[in-house]
Design a protein around this motif. Structure first.
Motif, PDB file in Angstrom:
ATOM      1  N   ASN A 205       0.848  -1.180   0.000  1.00 61.11           N
ATOM      2  CA  ASN A 205       0.000   0.000   0.000  1.00 61.11           C
ATOM      3  C   ASN A 205       0.890   1.237   0.000  1.00 61.11           C
ATOM      4  O   ASN A 205       0.868   2.052   0.921  1.00 61.11           O
ATOM      5  N   ARG A 241     -14.235   5.425  -2.909  1.00 63.26           N
ATOM      6  CA  ARG A 241     -13.089   4.580  -2.562  1.00 63.26           C
ATOM      7  C   ARG A 241     -12.863   3.482  -3.603  1.00 63.26           C
ATOM      8  O   ARG A 241     -12.546   2.345  -3.282  1.00 63.26           O
ATOM      9  N   PRO A 243     -10.414   2.331  -6.451  1.00 59.83           N
ATOM     10  CA  PRO A 243      -9.056   2.594  -6.954  1.00 59.83           C
ATOM     11  C   PRO A 243      -9.059   2.885  -8.443  1.00 59.83           C
ATOM     12  O   PRO A 243     -10.044   2.650  -9.150  1.00 59.83           O
ATOM     13  N   TYR A 530      -7.565  -1.914  -3.317  1.00 59.63           N
ATOM     14  CA  TYR A 530      -6.694  -1.055  -2.510  1.00 59.63           C
ATOM     15  C   TYR A 530      -5.786  -1.898  -1.621  1.00 59.63           C
ATOM     16  O   TYR A 530      -4.611  -1.597  -1.452  1.00 59.63           O
ATOM     17  N   TRP A 707     -12.241  -1.382   5.604  1.00 64.23           N
ATOM     18  CA  TRP A 707     -11.745  -0.035   5.889  1.00 64.23           C
ATOM     19  C   TRP A 707     -11.466   0.248   7.360  1.00 64.23           C
ATOM     20  O   TRP A 707     -10.677   1.129   7.693  1.00 64.23           O
ATOM     21  N   THR A 745     -10.300   4.165   6.649  1.00 66.87           N
ATOM     22  CA  THR A 745     -10.037   4.742   5.332  1.00 66.87           C
ATOM     23  C   THR A 745     -11.252   5.541   4.885  1.00 66.87           C
ATOM     24  O   THR A 745     -12.330   4.991   4.662  1.00 66.87           O
ATOM     25  N   PHE A 749      -9.419   7.904  -0.158  1.00 71.08           N
ATOM     26  CA  PHE A 749      -8.362   7.086   0.443  1.00 71.08           C
ATOM     27  C   PHE A 749      -7.526   7.875   1.446  1.00 71.08           C
ATOM     28  O   PHE A 749      -6.321   7.670   1.570  1.00 71.08           O
ATOM     29  N   GLU A 751      -6.451   8.365   5.118  1.00 71.12           N
ATOM     30  CA  GLU A 751      -6.382   7.500   6.288  1.00 71.12           C
ATOM     31  C   GLU A 751      -6.566   8.334   7.557  1.00 71.12           C
ATOM     32  O   GLU A 751      -5.794   9.264   7.806  1.00 71.12           O
TER      33      GLU A 751
END
Length: 820
Positions: A205, A241, A243, A530, A707, A745, A749, A751
């Motif tokens: 990641n 969310r 990708p 992800y 998440w 998340t 994306f 955090e």
């Protein structure tokens, strides 16, 4: 008592020894030699035994070194010293006796893909067959109840990507298509990286996980999005969310056909007809196949003959096989090209002699435009993609397991865009073939239809006469000079026919007995790109391993793909009906492409026993959890598996990975390390300057869903930092303070991290990343302690970057970042 005629026996023995056996000659050509027939089998023939032959092979699995790309020698695994492995050639009715010798230093296995055989011979280690230990030998014995094009490969970890795959060719008792020669083409993908490193890269990641996309020229960076007018589309996707889009996870250094980038078939004479057997033996690549000579006549899918259709282009999913009839051209060497779905490379076969005539180039995908790319990915089921705003929910368990529902209809709760007709249009053979040659958007349903004919409902693959199925409907193709329309159409013809599954039609009705019990299961293909976790119904194999079915039932799987990737789903030990527009003539297959955001129905007769594997055949998806065990209720594991516990199979998606980075800059150093699997992670984050100031945290976190993950850890720091907001310096020192918190998340994306230490001090932190240029990333971090960190990173290589920026504690600086 009749006396034995020893002269007759001796005559037959001598005949067997001196006769020229073309099958054996083919074996020798591919490096695998069947043993001579035993005396007992010769005597059986002498007294008129009509059983098929026993054909024996010895396969030696051994480490080797290859040089397929960039003039770089890399490790591989070969069988009998070759990649692909030798062609195993049989005739329907033969008994296969295959010895697999493991000369590796670790376990291996062999799965006979698409073959109907006893459960113990299927070759999935720890599920159906014990693994082959280092130095060990496994003897496989099974009768060949079918004919067609199949293949074999390792089912142990990532060995298939290393070269453990080979073709299987089973001739029918009576040929259904007259040809001059047969050609087996096995397509594969090759990476110079270790497959375990590929898998680890996909799991990372950090920017290194985008390296394969960068190398393919498909970076979803800000400049590319703006240039392609898709920035706001990407913003919309990131809010959900989702990708960035990609057609293939891996960058491959080479694409191969029979182990070569280019194959020359100039040995065949003009006008000769070839049966070209194409196997997609790749680890994770779909291939477009097209031919410079015009249309190809498709005559078989996954080993079974179908109503012939003429096509220009086909997208072949991983693990699928197709057979084609191609006439050697009279002028020029025409290219049969296999292009990877993401158009990052290709392998070529030239048929004929003279000037090379190239196949039409496949247009590069517009990966920055999701709508266009989705159309490319759903070519096998055009028109079935769920559009935005439709119900993407799953059915309730009570609905999907309800018995007695009409198997010819799509469940209304699936919101399918099409219904499956119950009957095939009533057309002559000639009209039906012409109908199948038309493109999908030109196909029209005939108003006349047959009445349902239930005289032959039961198409049990063990009982049905495979040769009769393959023979029907092929009368026009039996002779190589049959008067069929010339398939060698002129290059550049505007009448391009692109294959889709609705064009596949069985030669006989395949519908099952309507009196048999029916059971439906809704299987949602799910995943988190992800984190690179692939699942079914949001659970990996180790969390929900079994689908229980009853012997005697007709089982229907509704496969709903909610991900943005294609998934080739393969069911071991069975053929299933793909419920397409041909109703009762829906074809049998063993592997099926399920495109993104589509729903497909398949059904099969539960006439076996024990446990069978059902999984996505993209190797890295399967190893990340997208699989299930189909279990026959009441059956027990074979006693041969007593020392091969199933937990070893379940542990595959529990595999632990380690990665991290170390940055040495002029003003500070940073260390990040991660040790994690599907649900658990240990994290270490530390930074320091060169005056003894530092902050470090080690934590354990548990993923509750994709998440959210709570964590517990220790945090220590000693630092003095300058705050530009109040123009003051602050000093803080703590040691080994336990902390509790959670990480989540957010959209885009971002955090989020909220924690509290043993003194009751709460800290919240946000961290994010923006992809600016193909190799440049902007990273930021800010917390409620008024600390912030801004950093630009430029990737020089997968494991090396330039990094520099500003930290509120340590000021400006830059240097190198190394990944491990």
């Amino acid at each position: 008592m009749k006396r034995i005629n020893f002269q007759q026996i001796i005559f037959f023995i001598v005949l067997q020894v001196i006769s020229v056996n073309p099958i054996r000659a083919q074996h020798e050509h591919h490096g695998a030699q069947p043993k001579e027939k035993s005396f007992s089998s010769a005597i059986d023939m002498a007294i008129g035994n009509a059983k098929g032959k026993t054909v024996e092979y010895h396969l030696y699995v051994k480490d080797t070194v290859v040089n397929y790309a960039k003039n770089k020698e890399t490790h591989a695994i070969a069988i009998n010293g070759q990649i692909p492995a030798p062609v195993l050639e049989f005739t329907e009715g033969d008994t296969a006796v295959i010895y697999v010798h493991n000369l590796l230093h670790h376990e291996t296995s062999t799965h006979w893909h698409g073959l109907l055989l006893p459960n113990i011979e299927d070759g999935v280690p720890y599920l159906t067959t014990p693994p082959i230990k280092p130095g060990g030998v496994r003897r496989f014995v099974f009768p060949l109840r079918q004919s067609g094009t199949y293949w074999y490969h390792s089912h142990t970890m990532l060995q298939e990507q290393n070269g453990l795959y080979g073709p299987i060719l089973i001739h029918p008792k009576e040929e259904t298509h007259s040809v001059d020669h047969e050609v087996v083409l096995l397509l594969s993908d090759w990476t110079n990286e270790k497959p375990s490193e590929v898998h680890r890269t996909l799991k990372r990641n950090d920017p290194a996980s985008e390296w394969y996309t960068i190398k393919k020229g498909y970076a979803q960076s800000l400049d590319k999005l703006i240039a392609h007018g898709s920035y706001f589309q990407r913003v919309k996707s990131a809010w959900k969310r989702m990708p960035a889009m990609d057609l293939s996870d891996v960058f491959y250094d080479a694409f191969l056909v029979n182990g070569k980038r280019l194959l020359d078939l100039s040995q065949y004479k003009p006008g000769e007809r070839l049966r070209v057997r194409v196997i997609n033996g790749s680890a994770s690549t779909y291939f477009y196949l097209n031919y410079a000579g015009g249309k190809m006549q498709l005559i078989a899918s996954d080993g079974l003959d179908v109503t012939p259709i003429a096509i220009n282009k086909i997208l072949i999913g991983t693990a699928e096989t197709y057979d084609f009839l191609i006439t050697v051209p009279h002028h020029g060497a025409h290219e049969l090209r296999a292009t990877s779905q993401d158009v990052s490379g290709s392998a070529s076969v030239f048929i004929g002699t003279g000037e090379k005539i190239k196949a039409k180039d496949i247009k590069k995908p517009d990966v920055w435009n999701m709508d266009k790319m989705m159309m490319d990915m759903t070519v096998n089921f055009p028109g079935r993609m769920k559009m935005e705003g439709m119900d993407h929910g799953t059915m309730k368990e009570a609905d999907v397991e309800k018995e007695g529902m009409d198997m010819g209809e799509m469940d209304e709760k699936n919101k399918m865009s099409k219904m499956v007709p119950k009957d095939k249009p009533n057309k002559s053979d000639e009209d039906h073939m012409s109908h199948r040659k038309m493109n999908d958007d030109k196909m029209k349903e005939d108003k006349k239809s047959k009445k349902p004919d239930h005289s032959n409902h039961e198409m049990n693959m063990e009982e049905m006469d495979m040769q009769q199925v393959m023979a029907d409907g092929n009368k026009m193709a039996d002779s190589k000079h049959s008067g069929m329309p010339n398939q060698q159409m002129k290059q550049g013809s505007t009448d391009e026919v692109v294959f889709n599954y609705d064009m596949l039609s069985a030669l006989k009705k395949t519908s099952f007995d309507p009196q048999r019990p029916k059971k439906k299961y809704h299987l949602t293909l799910t995943g988190n790109m992800y984190r690179y976790v692939w699942s079914i119904n949001k659970k990996v194999l180790s969390e929900a391993d079994v689908i229980n079915i009853k012997k005697g039932d007709i089982v229907q799987f509704t496969l709903e793909n909610t991900t943005m990737m294609n998934h080739p789903m393969h069911l071991h030990g069975h053929f299933f009906r793909v419920l397409n527009e041909n109703g009762e003539y829906s074809p049998f297959k063993h592997t099926l492409d399920v495109p993104p955001m589509t729903t497909v129905n398949i059904e099969f007769a539960a006439d076996e026993q024990k446990d069978w594997f059902f999984h996505c055949h993209i190797l890295y998806h399967m190893m990340s959890g997208m699989s299930r065990i189909v279990h026959y209720e009441g059956s027990e594991r074979d006693t041969a598996l007593v020392d091969a516990p199933i937990k070893h199979l379940l542990n595959e998606d529990r595999q632990w990975f380690f990665y991290g980075s170390l940055a040495g800059k002029s003003h500070m150093s940073e260390l990040q390390a991660n040790y994690f699997n599907t649900r658990n992670a240990f994290r270490l984050e530390a930074n320091a300057n060169y005056d003894g100031q530092y902050e470090a945290e080690v934590s354990y976190e548990r993923y509750l869903n994709d998440w959210l993950r709570p964590y517990v850890g220790l945090r220590g720091l000693q630092q003095q930092y300058y705050n530009v907001f109040n123009n003051r310096q602050t000093f803080e020192q703590d040691y080994e303070l336990p902390v509790l918190g959670f990480r989540y998340t957010l959209p885009f994306f971002i955090e989020a991290d909220v924690s509290v230490n043993m003194k009751g001090r709460v800290r919240a932190e946000l961290e994010g990343e923006q992809w600016l240029l193909p190799k440049m990333f902007f990273n930021w971090r800010i917390n409620t302690d008024k600390e912030y960190h801004l950093d630009l990173e430029y990737m020089l290589a997968k494991k090396l970057s330039l990094s520099g920026g500003y930290d509120s504690r340590y000021r400006w600086g830059g240097g190198l970042l190394v990944r491990f």
